[in-house]
Design an enzyme around this catalytic site. Structure first.
Site, PDB file in Angstrom:
ATOM      1  N   ASP A  40     -60.198 -25.942  18.943  1.00  6.90           N
ATOM      2  CA  ASP A  40     -60.681 -24.632  18.484  1.00  6.90           C
ATOM      3  C   ASP A  40     -60.371 -23.520  19.489  1.00  6.90           C
ATOM      4  OD1 ASP A  40     -62.359 -25.475  20.437  1.00  6.90           O
ATOM      5  OD2 ASP A  40     -64.219 -25.019  19.377  1.00  6.90           O
ATOM      6  N   HIS A 243     -33.585 -23.804  31.353  1.00  4.94           N
ATOM      7  CA  HIS A 243     -34.935 -23.449  30.910  1.00  4.94           C
ATOM      8  C   HIS A 243     -36.009 -24.265  31.638  1.00  4.94           C
ATOM      9  CE1 HIS A 243     -33.251 -21.610  26.961  1.00  4.94           C
ATOM     10  NE2 HIS A 243     -33.126 -20.812  27.988  1.00  4.94           N
ATOM     11  N   ASP A 260     -36.726 -16.608  37.527  1.00  4.59           N
ATOM     12  CA  ASP A 260     -36.477 -15.790  36.333  1.00  4.59           C
ATOM     13  C   ASP A 260     -37.848 -15.408  35.795  1.00  4.59           C
ATOM     14  OD1 ASP A 260     -35.808 -14.672  33.887  1.00  4.59           O
ATOM     15  OD2 ASP A 260     -34.355 -16.242  33.349  1.00  4.59           O
ATOM     16  N   ASP A 271     -36.929  -8.556  32.152  1.00  4.56           N
ATOM     17  CA  ASP A 271     -36.336  -9.907  32.216  1.00  4.56           C
ATOM     18  C   ASP A 271     -35.440  -9.922  33.448  1.00  4.56           C
ATOM     19  OD1 ASP A 271     -35.241 -12.383  31.763  1.00  4.56           O
ATOM     20  OD2 ASP A 271     -34.175 -11.830  29.927  1.00  4.56           O
ATOM     21  N   HIS A 350     -23.645 -20.075  29.488  1.00  2.00           N
ATOM     22  CA  HIS A 350     -24.359 -19.136  28.610  1.00  2.00           C
ATOM     23  C   HIS A 350     -23.635 -17.791  28.591  1.00  2.00           C
ATOM     24  CE1 HIS A 350     -26.198 -17.067  32.104  1.00  2.00           C
ATOM     25  NE2 HIS A 350     -26.486 -18.252  32.599  1.00  2.00           N
ATOM     26  N   HIS A 354     -28.181 -10.106  26.539  1.00  3.50           N
ATOM     27  CA  HIS A 354     -28.878 -10.045  25.253  1.00  3.50           C
ATOM     28  C   HIS A 354     -29.643  -8.729  25.214  1.00  3.50           C
ATOM     29  CE1 HIS A 354     -32.656 -11.132  27.328  1.00  3.50           C
ATOM     30  NE2 HIS A 354     -31.970 -12.083  27.948  1.00  3.50           N
ATOM     31  N   HIS A 361     -35.727 -11.554  23.936  1.00  2.00           N
ATOM     32  CA  HIS A 361     -34.421 -11.588  23.245  1.00  2.00           C
ATOM     33  C   HIS A 361     -34.611 -10.666  22.054  1.00  2.00           C
ATOM     34  CE1 HIS A 361     -33.830 -15.807  25.146  1.00  2.00           C
ATOM     35  NE2 HIS A 361     -33.532 -14.845  25.975  1.00  2.00           N
ATOM     36  N   GLU A 384     -26.663 -10.917  33.144  1.00  2.00           N
ATOM     37  CA  GLU A 384     -27.189 -12.085  33.847  1.00  2.00           C
ATOM     38  C   GLU A 384     -26.198 -13.233  34.009  1.00  2.00           C
ATOM     39  OE1 GLU A 384     -30.118 -14.364  31.535  1.00  2.00           O
ATOM     40  OE2 GLU A 384     -30.121 -12.765  30.052  1.00  2.00           O
ATOM     41  N   TYR A 388     -23.747 -22.707  37.862  1.00  2.00           N
ATOM     42  CA  TYR A 388     -24.653 -23.855  37.950  1.00  2.00           C
ATOM     43  C   TYR A 388     -23.839 -25.116  38.216  1.00  2.00           C
ATOM     44  CZ  TYR A 388     -27.086 -20.225  35.361  1.00  2.00           C
ATOM     45  OH  TYR A 388     -27.593 -19.013  34.960  1.00  2.00           O
ATOM     46  N   ARG A 406     -28.384 -17.462  39.536  1.00  2.00           N
ATOM     47  CA  ARG A 406     -28.266 -16.469  38.469  1.00  2.00           C
ATOM     48  C   ARG A 406     -28.856 -15.173  39.008  1.00  2.00           C
ATOM     49  NH1 ARG A 406     -30.359 -19.001  34.573  1.00  2.00           N
ATOM     50  NH2 ARG A 406     -32.522 -18.259  34.450  1.00  2.00           N
ATOM     51  N   GLU A 408     -30.018 -11.392  37.413  1.00  2.00           N
ATOM     52  CA  GLU A 408     -30.217 -10.738  36.107  1.00  2.00           C
ATOM     53  C   GLU A 408     -30.930  -9.404  36.279  1.00  2.00           C
ATOM     54  OE1 GLU A 408     -32.918 -12.877  33.458  1.00  2.00           O
ATOM     55  OE2 GLU A 408     -32.084 -11.791  31.738  1.00  2.00           O
TER      56      GLU A 408
HETATM   57  N1  GLY Z   1     -35.602 -15.204  30.648  1.00  2.00           N
HETATM   58  C1  GLY Z   1     -34.890 -15.443  29.464  1.00  2.00           C
HETATM   59  C2  GLY Z   1     -33.499 -15.012  29.574  1.00  2.00           C
HETATM   60  O1  GLY Z   1     -33.036 -14.685  30.643  1.00  2.00           O
HETATM   61  O2  GLY Z   1     -32.800 -14.920  28.606  1.00  2.00           O
HETATM   62 MN    MN Z   2     -32.304 -12.761  29.960  1.00  2.00          MN
HETATM   63 MN    MN Z   3     -34.240 -14.102  32.300  1.00  2.00          MN
END
Ligand code: GLY
Ligand code: MN
Ligand code: MN
Length: 440
Positions: A40, A243, A260, A271, A350, A354, A361, A384, A388, A406, A408
């Site tokens: 609940d 992720h 991140d 982000d 990747h 975005h 996103h 970004e 890797y 990375r 970003e």
């Molecule tokens: N933190 C999600 C991305 O970088 O797309």
């Molecule tokens: Mn991102």
């Molecule tokens: Mn990110």
């Protein structure tokens, strides 16, 4: 935390939205359903972005009906005031509050939805409604659509079409208005403090979740609603898992930690990713990889400008990354051949960007008429790139095994070119080492 609510801003959005629909249309938007965490216990409520964008109304179970015709263009259906319930679950605005504070032309309690909706639907040619995850609501709406359609032959009214509002609404959300950019700047500024505190907290012997806690503390202390998405604090080889959110490892001298993490402020997201040395300095191999990613990121940011496309930004990053992989001795093929054959993909899997806004996103089309769409002032995107090297890489890449980097930033397209909203967050390697030296 909410900025002062400005009813005129939301009224202007509704007006623009309705002006883009054919005359005689109705649009129906729904509040986000409450989500259960377990048994609940509910997740903290977060309003649906489309619903918030057009109404600013913060409660669950509400519905918004917009009408291109008539005096009552904006109708809200809301939970009734109920002193006993409110003692348990919090204050409600009720129908009166919906009219007074949120400028609804008409407001009803939500139990009257079917009755009012049924009357308004008859004779209409178009209903704009997104079939969402709330199946119970989908059924309630479809039942009224079915009922209304079934009466059309007899009444002579034209057929009723069910359409999605997102082509109009998400194009509006894609181009940020000044008050939206203000909120994104604030989310970026809060994230800047959080990243500085994260870098200071990322010491040898500290656990990843301690760094996450420092980030959460800054986000909430500074008035953010919390992280815009689950923060990634990935040290050592965890940084090669895109992720990774367990955030459970204890960090060692000699590691890098990829963080991140972006704040959400009044429904708008930052982000941001930075990759920091856990010890005093980057190792030689780590620095080699870091310098390539940073250069790629700077080139990609330079490619952001009105008229440029997403692909231009990605290609700018990719060329520097692939050139870097060649100079690091990881790839032997020529630049063009390595790009053509995708030889970089084990290390860069990747895309570079975005959309960013109320959703991390964010909504908005990436292609128009089967071509990458052109950037316009007011759009916000991330840049970004990363490299890797998984624990399983071998051959020439083995030297970099377990290294993930990375970087970003969030970039607003302006008439002149671009503005990096997250520019104050340190990313020059020498500067990161100087800040790391301030750790106690
Ligand atoms: N933190 C999600 C991305 O970088 O797309
Ligand atoms: Mn991102
Ligand atoms: Mn990110």
């Amino acid at each position: 935390m909410n900025e002062r609510f400005d009813a005129a801003v939301f009224a202007a959005r509704r007006q623009r939205f309705l002006a883009a629909l054919p005359a005689g249309s109705l649009a129906l938007l729904a509040a986000a359903p409450v989500a259960m965490r377990s048994n609940d216990v509910e997740y903290r409520y977060r309003q649906d972005n489309d619903f918030h964008y057009l109404t600013g109304f913060p409660e669950p179970e509400a519905l918004c009906l917009l009408d291109t015709a008539g005096a009552e263009r904006f109708t809200l259906f809301v939970l009734p005031r109920d002193p006993e319930r409110e003692t348990w679950t919090g204050r409600r605005y009720g129908a009166e509050g919906a009219r007074e504070r949120f400028a609804a032309d008409t407001a009803h309690t939500v139990d009257r939805f079917e009755e009012v909706f049924a009357k308004l639907l008859d004779g209409r040619e178009r209903l704009y409604f997104t079939l969402g995850r709330d199946d119970r609501l989908n059924q309630r709406v479809l039942e009224q659509v079915r009922r209304s359609q079934a009466t059309r032959a007899r009444s002579g009214a034209p057929a009723l079409a069910l359409l999605s509002p997102v082509d109009v609404l998400h194009e509006m959300r894609l181009r940020k208005a000044p008050e939206e950019i203000d909120r994104m700047r604030r989310a970026a500024a809060i994230s800047a403090v959080a990243h500085r505190e994260a870098l200071l907290a990322a010491r040898p012997g500290a656990a990843e979740h301690e760094v996450e806690a420092a980030i959460d503390f800054a986000f909430r202390r500074l008035g953010g609603s919390g992280p815009a998405y689950p923060s990634i604090v990935a040290s050592g080889a965890n940084a090669t898992i895109l992720h990774y959110t367990e955030n459970s490892r204890r960090m060692c001298d000699g590691d890098l930690v990829l963080i991140d993490a972006g704040a959400e402020y009044d429904h708008y997201c930052a982000d941001v990713t930075r990759t920091y040395p856990v010890g005093a300095k980057f190792g030689a191999e780590q620095r080699g990889v870091y310098d390539v990613v940073l250069e790629a990121q700077k080139h990609a940011i330079e490619a952001v400008a009105p008229g440029a496309s997403f692909d231009d930004v990605h290609d700018a990053a990719l060329r520097v990354l692939v050139e870097g992989l060649r100079s690091l001795g990881v790839l032997a093929a020529s630049l063009d051949e390595a790009i053509e054959k995708g030889a970089y993909r084990p290390y860069y899997m990747h895309r570079t960007s975005h959309w960013l806004g109320m959703d991390v996103h964010d909504v908005g089309k990436y292609r128009l008429e089967d071509k990458p769409r052109r950037l316009e002032p007011g759009m916000v995107l991330t840049v970004e790139p990363g490299l890797y090297f998984a624990e399983s890489v071998d051959g020439a890449a083995a030297r970099f095994r377990g290294t993930g980097v990375r970087i970003e930033d969030d970039v607003l397209v302006t008439a002149e070119g671009r503005e990096v909203l997250t520019a104050e967050i340190a990313k020059e390697a020498d500067l990161l080492e100087r800040i790391a030296a301030e750790r106690r």
